[in-house]
Scaffold this motif. Structure first.
Motif: not given
Length: 183
Positions: A9-16, A35-36, A45-51
Motif C-alpha cells: 500500500v505504501r509503495e502504491a501511494i509513493v509510486d502514484t 488515493i483514486e 493512506l493516513y495509516q502510512g502518512f500523516r500528511s
C-alpha cells in the motif's frame, strides 16, 4: 503477511504520488487524486502518512536515491576524473531529451513550496549537497576539488535553463564550460 500488504500500500501511494508530483507538480496534486489513482482507501493512506508533506518527503527520498545511483553509474564508466565529470553532463544530455522528462525533481519542488517548508527544503538541500560532494570526491584526487562548486553551479544552471528554454543547448554549453574549467 500484514507487513507485506502495508508495504504494498505504501509503495502504491509513493509510486502514484511520485508520478503525479513529477508530471503535474506538488501543488496541483491533491490527496484525493493520489488515493483514486493508487487504488488505496483513504484510511490506508493516513495509516502510512500523516500528511501530504510526508508523502512528498518519501518522494524526495526515493527520487534522491535514484538520482544518486544514476549519477554514480554514469561516472563508473571512466577512470579519469575529468571524464567522470563529463559523463555526468552526458547523462544530463540524455536525460533532458527523454519524452517523459519534466525537469529536475528537486528544482521543480523547491519552486513550489513556501520558504518556511524547512523539512522539505532541507531534504532538497541534502540532495543537492550530495551532487556537490560527488563532484568534489571525483576532483579531489587530481587536486581540483576546489572546482566542485563551480561545476555544481553549471550542473544546476543547465537544469534550470533547460526547463526555461526546453532545449538541449544549456546542458551542452554547461558541459563545454565544465571541460574548460578542468583544463
Amino acid at each position: 503477511m500484514r507487513d507485506k500488504r502495508k508495504n504494498a500500500v505504501r509503495e502504491a501511494i509513493v509510486d502514484t504520488a511520485s508520478r503525479l508530483f513529477y508530471q503535474q507538480g506538488y501543488v496541483n496534486t491533491g490527496i484525493n487524486q493520489i488515493i483514486e489513482e493508487s487504488g488505496v482507501v483513504k484510511s490506508s493512506l493516513y495509516q502510512g502518512f500523516r500528511s501530504k508533506e510526508d508523502i512528498l518527503m518519501a518522494y524526495l527520498e526515493s527520487a534522491g536515491a535514484a538520482t544518486d545511483e544514476a549519477l554514480l553509474n554514469a561516472t563508473r564508466q571512466y577512470e579519469e576524473p575529468q571524464r567522470k565529470i563529463l559523463a555526468v553532463f552526458d547523462y544530463l544530455i540524455n536525460l533532458v531529451q527523454q519524452s517523459d522528462y519534466y525537469g529536475c525533481n528537486f528544482l521543480n519542488i523547491i519552486s513550489e513550496i513556501p520558504k518556511d517548508a524547512e523539512r522539505v527544503r532541507n531534504q532538497i538541500k541534502k540532495q543537492k549537497d550530495g551532487v556537490r560532494n560527488l563532484f568534489r570526491s571525483i576532483l579531489a584526487p587530481i587536486d581540483k576539488g576546489h572546482l566542485a562548486d563551480e561545476i555544481y553551479i553549471l550542473f544546476d544552471g543547465a537544469l534550470i535553463a533547460n526547463k526555461v528554454h526546453g532545449e538541449i543547448w544549456p546542458v551542452t554549453t554547461a558541459r563545454s564550460m565544465a571541460q574548460l574549467l578542468m583544463k
